[in-house]
Design an enzyme around this catalytic site. Structure first.
Site, PDB file in Angstrom:
ATOM      1  N   GLN A  78      -5.959   9.828  -1.236  1.00  0.00           N
ATOM      2  CA  GLN A  78      -5.864   8.695  -0.699  1.00  0.00           C
ATOM      3  C   GLN A  78      -5.471   7.351  -1.540  1.00  0.00           C
ATOM      4  OE1 GLN A  78      -6.710   8.385   2.915  1.00  0.00           O
ATOM      5  NE2 GLN A  78      -5.557   6.549   2.808  1.00  0.00           N
ATOM      6  N   PHE A  79      -4.092   7.502  -1.854  1.00  0.00           N
ATOM      7  CA  PHE A  79      -3.741   6.274  -2.807  1.00  0.00           C
ATOM      8  C   PHE A  79      -3.873   5.052  -2.339  1.00  0.00           C
ATOM      9  CE2 PHE A  79       0.044   6.611  -0.392  1.00  0.00           C
ATOM     10  CZ  PHE A  79       0.861   5.432  -0.367  1.00  0.00           C
ATOM     11  N   THR A  80      -3.961   4.909  -0.822  1.00  0.00           N
ATOM     12  CA  THR A  80      -4.102   3.400  -0.540  1.00  0.00           C
ATOM     13  C   THR A  80      -5.345   2.942  -0.627  1.00  0.00           C
ATOM     14  OG1 THR A  80      -4.822   4.492   1.752  1.00  0.00           O
ATOM     15  CG2 THR A  80      -2.299   4.047   1.455  1.00  0.00           C
TER      16      THR A  80
END
Length: 160
Positions: A78-80
Site C-alpha cells: 500500500q504505497f498510498t
C-alpha cells in the site's frame, strides 16, 4: 515503513475478479515502504506486528497477540500510506519507495510472517496490481505503526 493493521474476522483480496489472498480471524496489514527502509527495519516491524497485543483474551481485554491466538494474516502492499496531501488537493506519493525496493521489502515481510506463522496462515496481495480488498472489521480495531514515529531511525543501513 508504515503498517496499517486492522483486526478482522476475515479479509480477502481480489485481482481481476479472482481471489488471490485471504485470511480468517486475525489481521489485515496494509504495508507501505519508504526510501531508505531496509531488511533490518522489516524484521523489526514484523516482530512488532507479531507481538502486538490487540486481540481479546477470555475477559475481553486486548492482551493477546496474533501468535497467541493462532490467527491469520493478509498482507497487502500500500504505497498510498505515504500520501502527502499537505499542499493542494491531489496527494503526492514521493515519500514512497521506488517499486523495486518496495516489492523486495514487502516480499521479505511476507516471508517473515510465513516463517513465523506458517504459510497456510498468511495471505498476500499482488504487488503493484489493481486490487479489491474486502474485510469484516473486528471491533473495529485499527493501529498505525510508523517506524519513524516509533523512533526506529536508519543509521548506516541498519536500525538503531
Amino acid at each position: 515503513m508504515r503498517a496499517l493493521i486492522q483486526r478482522v474476522e476475515r479479509a480477502q483480496v481480489e485481482v481481476a475478479g479472482e481471489v488471490v489472498g485471504s485470511c480468517g480471524a486475525g489481521y489485515l496489514v496494509l504495508l507501505g515502504v519508504a526510501p531508505g527502509d531496509d531488511e533490518a527495519l522489516v524484521e523489526r516491524l514484523w516482530r512488532k506486528v507479531a507481538a502486538l497485543r490487540i486481540c481479546a483474551d477470555e475477559q475481553g481485554k486486548t492482551n493477546r497477540s496474533l501468535v497467541d491466538t493462532g490467527g491469520s494474516l493478509l498482507v497487502v502492499s500500500q504505497f498510498t500510506l505515504y500520501a502527502d496531501a499537505r499542499r493542494g488537493n491531489r496527494p503526492s506519493f514521493t515519500g514512497a519507495a521506488e517499486p523495486a525496493l518496495a516489492k523486495h521489502l514487502y516480499e521479505r515481510f511476507c516471508e517473515l510472517a510465513e516463517a513465523s506463522l506458517g504459510e497456510d496462515r498468511v495471505g498476500r496481495g499482488v504487488f503493484g496490481a489493481e486490487m479489491r480488498v474486502s474485510l469484516v472489521n473486528d471491533g473495529p480495531f485499527t493501529v498505525l505503526l510508523d517506524t519513524d514515529e516509533l523512533g526506529w531511525t536508519q543509521q548506516g543501513g541498519s536500525c538503531a
